[in-house]
Write a protein that holds these residues in place. Structure first.
Motif, PDB file in Angstrom:
ATOM      1  N   GLN A 125      17.664 -55.899   9.485  1.00 22.61           N
ATOM      2  CA  GLN A 125      17.830 -57.128   8.720  1.00 22.61           C
ATOM      3  C   GLN A 125      17.014 -57.048   7.442  1.00 22.61           C
ATOM      4  OE1 GLN A 125      16.427 -59.685  11.950  1.00 22.61           O
ATOM      5  NE2 GLN A 125      18.442 -60.656  12.030  1.00 22.61           N
ATOM      6  N   ASP A 127      16.821 -59.537   3.654  1.00 22.78           N
ATOM      7  CA  ASP A 127      17.307 -60.522   2.678  1.00 22.78           C
ATOM      8  C   ASP A 127      18.589 -61.223   3.128  1.00 22.78           C
ATOM      9  OD1 ASP A 127      15.186 -59.918   1.005  1.00 22.78           O
ATOM     10  OD2 ASP A 127      16.298 -58.364  -0.069  1.00 22.78           O
ATOM     11  N   GLY A 128      18.639 -61.656   4.382  1.00 23.90           N
ATOM     12  CA  GLY A 128      19.793 -62.394   4.874  1.00 23.90           C
ATOM     13  C   GLY A 128      20.950 -61.536   5.347  1.00 23.90           C
ATOM     14  N   TRP A 129      20.871 -60.221   5.148  1.00 27.59           N
ATOM     15  CA  TRP A 129      21.919 -59.294   5.617  1.00 27.59           C
ATOM     16  C   TRP A 129      21.493 -58.705   6.952  1.00 27.59           C
ATOM     17  CZ3 TRP A 129      21.374 -54.026   6.583  1.00 27.59           C
ATOM     18  CH2 TRP A 129      22.567 -53.320   6.833  1.00 27.59           C
ATOM     19  N   GLU A 130      22.466 -58.475   7.830  1.00 25.19           N
ATOM     20  CA  GLU A 130      22.194 -57.832   9.124  1.00 25.19           C
ATOM     21  C   GLU A 130      23.214 -56.735   9.363  1.00 25.19           C
ATOM     22  OE1 GLU A 130      20.885 -60.142  12.605  1.00 25.19           O
ATOM     23  OE2 GLU A 130      22.648 -59.327  13.639  1.00 25.19           O
ATOM     24  N   SER A 131      22.729 -55.595   9.824  1.00 24.18           N
ATOM     25  CA  SER A 131      23.615 -54.465  10.111  1.00 24.18           C
ATOM     26  C   SER A 131      24.417 -54.711  11.372  1.00 24.18           C
ATOM     27  CB  SER A 131      22.790 -53.187  10.293  1.00 24.18           C
ATOM     28  OG  SER A 131      22.060 -53.241  11.523  1.00 24.18           O
ATOM     29  N   ASN A 132      25.476 -53.937  11.540  1.00 26.38           N
ATOM     30  CA  ASN A 132      26.129 -53.870  12.844  1.00 26.38           C
ATOM     31  C   ASN A 132      25.162 -53.221  13.828  1.00 26.38           C
ATOM     32  OD1 ASN A 132      28.617 -55.068  12.326  1.00 26.38           O
ATOM     33  ND2 ASN A 132      29.475 -53.161  11.516  1.00 26.38           N
ATOM     34  N   SER A 233      23.854 -47.729   9.952  1.00 28.16           N
ATOM     35  CA  SER A 233      23.842 -47.958  11.395  1.00 28.16           C
ATOM     36  C   SER A 233      24.748 -46.927  12.037  1.00 28.16           C
ATOM     37  CB  SER A 233      24.356 -49.380  11.703  1.00 28.16           C
ATOM     38  OG  SER A 233      24.586 -49.563  13.075  1.00 28.16           O
ATOM     39  N   GLU A 237      28.833 -47.412   7.451  1.00 28.34           N
ATOM     40  CA  GLU A 237      28.724 -48.660   6.699  1.00 28.34           C
ATOM     41  C   GLU A 237      27.424 -48.734   5.906  1.00 28.34           C
ATOM     42  OE1 GLU A 237      29.253 -51.606   9.728  1.00 28.34           O
ATOM     43  OE2 GLU A 237      31.377 -51.149   9.981  1.00 28.34           O
ATOM     44  N   HIS A 239      24.603 -49.633   3.451  1.00 28.66           N
ATOM     45  CA  HIS A 239      24.277 -50.862   2.728  1.00 28.66           C
ATOM     46  C   HIS A 239      23.161 -50.540   1.741  1.00 28.66           C
ATOM     47  CE1 HIS A 239      23.692 -55.143   1.984  1.00 28.66           C
ATOM     48  NE2 HIS A 239      22.382 -54.973   2.190  1.00 28.66           N
ATOM     49  N   ILE A 241      20.267 -51.302  -0.988  1.00 20.33           N
ATOM     50  CA  ILE A 241      19.305 -52.325  -1.373  1.00 20.33           C
ATOM     51  C   ILE A 241      18.482 -51.806  -2.549  1.00 20.33           C
ATOM     52  CG2 ILE A 241      19.149 -53.335   0.936  1.00 20.33           C
ATOM     53  CD1 ILE A 241      16.491 -51.797   1.276  1.00 20.33           C
ATOM     54  N   ILE A 247      12.580 -54.184   5.426  1.00 20.01           N
ATOM     55  CA  ILE A 247      13.662 -54.137   6.418  1.00 20.01           C
ATOM     56  C   ILE A 247      13.048 -54.264   7.803  1.00 20.01           C
ATOM     57  CG2 ILE A 247      15.578 -52.792   7.358  1.00 20.01           C
ATOM     58  CD1 ILE A 247      14.207 -51.676   4.061  1.00 20.01           C
TER      59      ILE A 247
END
Length: 273
Positions: A125, A127-132, A233, A237, A239, A241, A247
């Motif tokens: 997680q 800044d408001g984003w969460e991985s699968n 992950s 995917e 991501h 930053i 994190i």
């Protein structure tokens, strides 16, 4: 009742076995969804893999990678793996026993006594984003590895600093993932029954040894320098930053749930050499 079937892409043997299981399940009044790639190979209408999370059972035909692909989309749905791969830490069912194992799982679900094993997963997680959820590992790394690449970082375990340096990246692995990317980065193999995560720096300039922590520990990786970093992950995917950023990596609320017989861990280990 509905069963989803996912077969290794581009593998005719896997597609053929998927078709055999489709017929066997249909004969027992079980509705079947087949992933779109496999369905195309069989000239059938497929279903998006993202819809498999509302199935009662998912069958993954291929190697461990196919099972992990199914698990990412099936979420907490029980999965039974048919092994067409080399090692098979997760996929314990042989092609010859696939029909009997799958039908036995179906009967277990109908009788409400299906036995499943739970394998923990991790989420990242920021800044408001969460991985699968990751069944193997979460990786934070630079845009590229090697000279001129990597990230500056600091690792904290439940708030206490463990290490900080410059490296290609940092990975946090589950017991399942201990034999995957973690192992190639010099990390230890962890028995699947242990509730342990592994913090492992990747080619660190001044790093610490890989560190085993309780799975319910919160690991924080702070990217301390400016510039981009990538979070993945299970290698998927990515991501991006911008540093500096913090994190947080922790246990997912939903584990991977594996049905069917259990593979022999030490036999599978022997296939790694």
């Amino acid at each position: 009742m509905q069963t989803g079937i996912v077969a290794q892409r581009g593998n005719p043997r896997a597609a053929s076995l998927a078709d055999e299981l489709r017929h066997a399940l249909g004969d027992r009044d079980v509705a079947v969804r087949i992933d779109e790639s496999t369905a195309a190979a069989l000239d059938l209408e497929g279903a998006p893999i993202e819809t498999f999370d509302d199935c009662d059972l998912v069958v993954a035909i291929g190697g461990d990678g196919t099972l992990l692909f199914a698990a990412r989309n099936a979420d907490g749905t029980p999965i039974i793996g048919v092994n067409l791969g080399e090692v098979g830490f997760l996929n314990a069912v042989s092609p010859e026993n696939a029909e009997s194992a799958v039908l036995s799982a179906v009967e277990g679900i109908r009788a409400n006594d299906l036995s499943v094993r739970e394998a923990p997963r991790l989420v990242a997680q920021v800044d408001g984003w969460e991985s699968n959820p990751a069944a193997n590992e979460i990786v934070i790394q630079g845009e590229r590895r090697g000279h001129g690449g990597g990230v500056d970082y600091e690792v904290r375990v439940d708030g206490s600093i463990y290490t900080g340096s410059h490296a290609d990246g940092v990975l946090v692995a589950t017991p399942t993932g201990s034999t995957a990317y973690n192992l190639s980065e010099g990390g230890p193999i962890v028995h699947p029954d242990l509730e342990i995560a592994i913090v492992n720096e990747m080619c660190a300039r001044d790093g610490m040894p890989p560190f085993a922590v309780d799975l319910d520990t919160e690991v924080t990786v702070s990217v301390t320098g400016a510039g981009p970093a990538i979070i993945t992950s299970d290698g998927r995917e990515p991501h991006e930053i911008e540093g500096p950023a913090e994190i947080t990596i922790s246990r997912s609320a939903t584990p991977m749930r594996i049905a069917g017989p259990q593979s022999d861990f030490f036999e599978a280990l022997g296939k790694l050499s």
